[in-house]
Write a protein that holds these residues in place. Structure first.
Motif, short mmCIF file in Angstrom:
data_model
loop_
_atom_site.label_atom_id
_atom_site.label_comp_id
_atom_site.label_asym_id
_atom_site.label_seq_id
_atom_site.Cartn_x
_atom_site.Cartn_y
_atom_site.Cartn_z
N GLY A 1 0.81 -1.22 0.00
CA GLY A 1 0.00 0.00 0.00
C GLY A 1 0.84 1.26 0.00
N MET A 2 0.22 2.36 -0.46
CA MET A 2 0.87 3.66 -0.45
C MET A 2 0.85 4.25 0.95
N GLY A 3 1.83 5.11 1.23
CA GLY A 3 1.82 5.87 2.47
C GLY A 3 2.40 5.13 3.65
N SER A 4 1.97 5.53 4.85
CA SER A 4 2.57 4.99 6.08
C SER A 4 1.52 4.56 7.10
N ASP A 5 0.25 4.46 6.69
CA ASP A 5 -0.79 4.08 7.64
C ASP A 5 -0.47 2.73 8.27
N GLY A 6 -0.57 2.66 9.59
CA GLY A 6 -0.30 1.43 10.32
C GLY A 6 0.98 1.47 11.13
N SER A 7 1.96 2.29 10.71
CA SER A 7 3.23 2.29 11.43
C SER A 7 3.10 2.91 12.82
N ASN A 8 2.34 3.99 12.95
CA ASN A 8 2.12 4.58 14.28
C ASN A 8 1.32 3.62 15.17
N GLY A 9 0.32 2.97 14.58
CA GLY A 9 -0.46 2.01 15.34
C GLY A 9 0.38 0.84 15.81
N MET A 10 1.33 0.43 14.97
CA MET A 10 2.23 -0.66 15.37
C MET A 10 3.07 -0.26 16.58
N ILE A 11 3.51 0.98 16.59
CA ILE A 11 4.28 1.48 17.75
C ILE A 11 3.44 1.38 19.02
N HIS A 12 2.16 1.78 18.93
CA HIS A 12 1.25 1.72 20.09
C HIS A 12 1.06 0.28 20.57
N ILE A 13 0.83 -0.63 19.61
CA ILE A 13 0.60 -2.03 19.99
C ILE A 13 1.83 -2.61 20.68
N LYS A 14 3.00 -2.37 20.10
CA LYS A 14 4.23 -2.92 20.66
C LYS A 14 4.52 -2.35 22.06
N LYS B 1 9.36 -6.21 0.15
CA LYS B 1 9.40 -5.26 -0.97
C LYS B 1 9.21 -5.98 -2.30
N GLU B 2 9.84 -7.14 -2.43
CA GLU B 2 9.83 -7.87 -3.70
C GLU B 2 8.44 -8.33 -4.10
N THR B 3 7.54 -8.50 -3.12
CA THR B 3 6.20 -9.01 -3.44
C THR B 3 5.11 -7.94 -3.30
N CYS B 4 5.49 -6.71 -2.98
CA CYS B 4 4.51 -5.61 -2.87
C CYS B 4 4.23 -4.98 -4.23
N VAL B 5 2.97 -4.67 -4.49
CA VAL B 5 2.64 -3.83 -5.63
C VAL B 5 3.15 -2.41 -5.37
N VAL B 6 2.93 -1.92 -4.15
CA VAL B 6 3.48 -0.62 -3.72
C VAL B 6 4.10 -0.82 -2.33
N TYR B 7 5.39 -0.56 -2.22
CA TYR B 7 6.14 -0.79 -0.99
C TYR B 7 6.19 0.47 -0.13
N GLY B 8 5.00 0.99 0.24
CA GLY B 8 4.94 2.19 1.06
C GLY B 8 4.68 1.87 2.52
N MET B 9 3.52 1.29 2.80
CA MET B 9 3.15 0.98 4.17
C MET B 9 4.10 -0.04 4.82
N PRO B 10 4.49 -1.12 4.12
CA PRO B 10 5.45 -2.04 4.75
C PRO B 10 6.80 -1.38 5.03
#
Length: 349
Positions: free
Chosen positions: A284-297, A310-319
């Motif tokens: 996915g595009m962008g960075s949605d989920g990274s801040n939430g991951m910080i909270h969960i951890k 990266k090799e299997t992403c259509v768009v390597y943004g969120m990962p």
């Protein structure tokens, strides 16, 4: 600067003109030609070899789905579908995503949208991103899975949370269809999509999967062996009430431009007591989920965080954004992610 060449396919002359004008507003894109139906489109794709195609779902002679399948067979090219906001349009759009379309745009008002300018920025952004997407992955139907062994978690209360965006519908299909009936955890998902399209996606995944998949509704009990997909246009949270988990679904303001938002879902899980989250970030595009991951951890240090390679992403943004937090435990090829979940979350004997 070499502009990316675009073929615009639509049976309406008005729509061809409007979409072409919108695309020409981008300094990175140039409309090389237009086509009035699928047959015309195939001839021009073979002749002109565009970098990206906008393709109407509903067309005479050869509809958008048939045209897409032929394009992917003969000259694989990034495709952005344009769909009407109808149940039939949504169903066909989700089907198109499974056949390799990179993304889609919902026309504001039917097949001939007089107010197509309302989604001008979305059209430009999605066509630009599609022109740079790792699109060949979206049509690759066979790949070798590297068998690995993963130590199962010991918690009695796992919960799988998944976030995805561009390329997500096909990625979710690969993950969810690997889960067995009776999977001993609930799965909650945010896929960036407009209202209406998420229901079609949930229905398609449900038909293809061994687990029950549904578009989540406010107040749903979150149960093991079921998959809950956030509805487009609403935020989805998991709430704990008397030691049981329920869905809270509300129409609110977008968070960082997203409704539903992966961050919102992940942060709600961070507030659940005595659970063992497995947080997954897909293409996915962008960075949605990274801040939430910080909270969960932070709240649940045992959380297992997984990102799509990266090799299997259509768009390597969120990962990529997730990996930059240094909190990701496993970076996995898409084909392996379902198996990781199955091995990590096993029924207690």
């Amino acid at each position: 600067m070499n502009k990316k060449l675009v073929l615009v396919v639509d049976d309406s002359a008005f729509m061809r003109k409007m979409i072409s004008d919108i695309i020409h507003s981008s300094p990175y894109l140039e409309v090389i030609a237009t086509a009035r139906n699928g047959e015309d489109a195939l001839k021009k794709v073979m002749e002109l070899k565009p970098d990206v195609i906008t393709l109407d779902v509903e067309m005479p002679l050869m509809d958008g789905i048939s045209t897409l399948q032929e394009i992917m067979k003969k000259v694989p090219t990034p495709v952005v579908m344009l769909s009407s906001l109808t149940k039939s349009g949504a169903d066909k759009t989700i089907e198109a995503m499974s056949y390799g379309a990179v993304d889609f745009i919902a026309k504001p008002s039917g097949s001939i949208s007089l107010n197509i300018k309302d989604v001008e920025s979305e059209i430009v952004q999605k066509v630009e991103h599609a022109s740079r997407a790792n699109y060949k992955l979206s049509i690759n139907t066979s790949s070798s899975i590297q068998k690995k062994s993963y130590k199962p978690i010991t918690s009695n209360r796992p919960i799988v949370a998944i976030g995805s965006s561009t390329g997500g519908p096909r990625a979710l299909q690969q993950v969810i269809t690997k889960l067995p009936a009776g999977f001993p955890s609930p799965v909650v998902i945010v896929q960036h999509m407009p209202k209406g399209f998420t229901k079609s996606l949930a229905e398609r995944l449900d038909k293809l999967s061994n687990v029950t998949v549904k578009e989540v509704e406010n107040g749903d009990l979150i149960e093991n062996g079921k998959v809950y997909l956030a509805p487009g246009g609403s935020q989805f949270r998991v709430k704990e009430i008397h030691s049981r988990l329920y869905a809270e679904v509300k129409h609110e303001q977008p968070v960082n431009g997203h409704q539903p938002s992966v961050d919102v879902l992940f942060e709600s899980i961070a507030n659940v007591q005595d659970c063992h989250p497995l947080a997954v970030i897909l293409t996915g595009m962008g960075s949605d989920g990274s801040n939430g991951m910080i909270h969960i951890k932070k709240r649940h240090p045992r959380t297992i965080a997984i990102s799509q390679s990266k090799e299997t992403c259509v768009v390597y943004g969120m990962p990529q954004a997730a990996e930059k937090t240094s909190l990701v435990d496993y970076v996995e090829d898409l084909e392996n992610i379902g198996e990781v979940l199955v091995q990590k979350i096993r029924k207690k004997r």
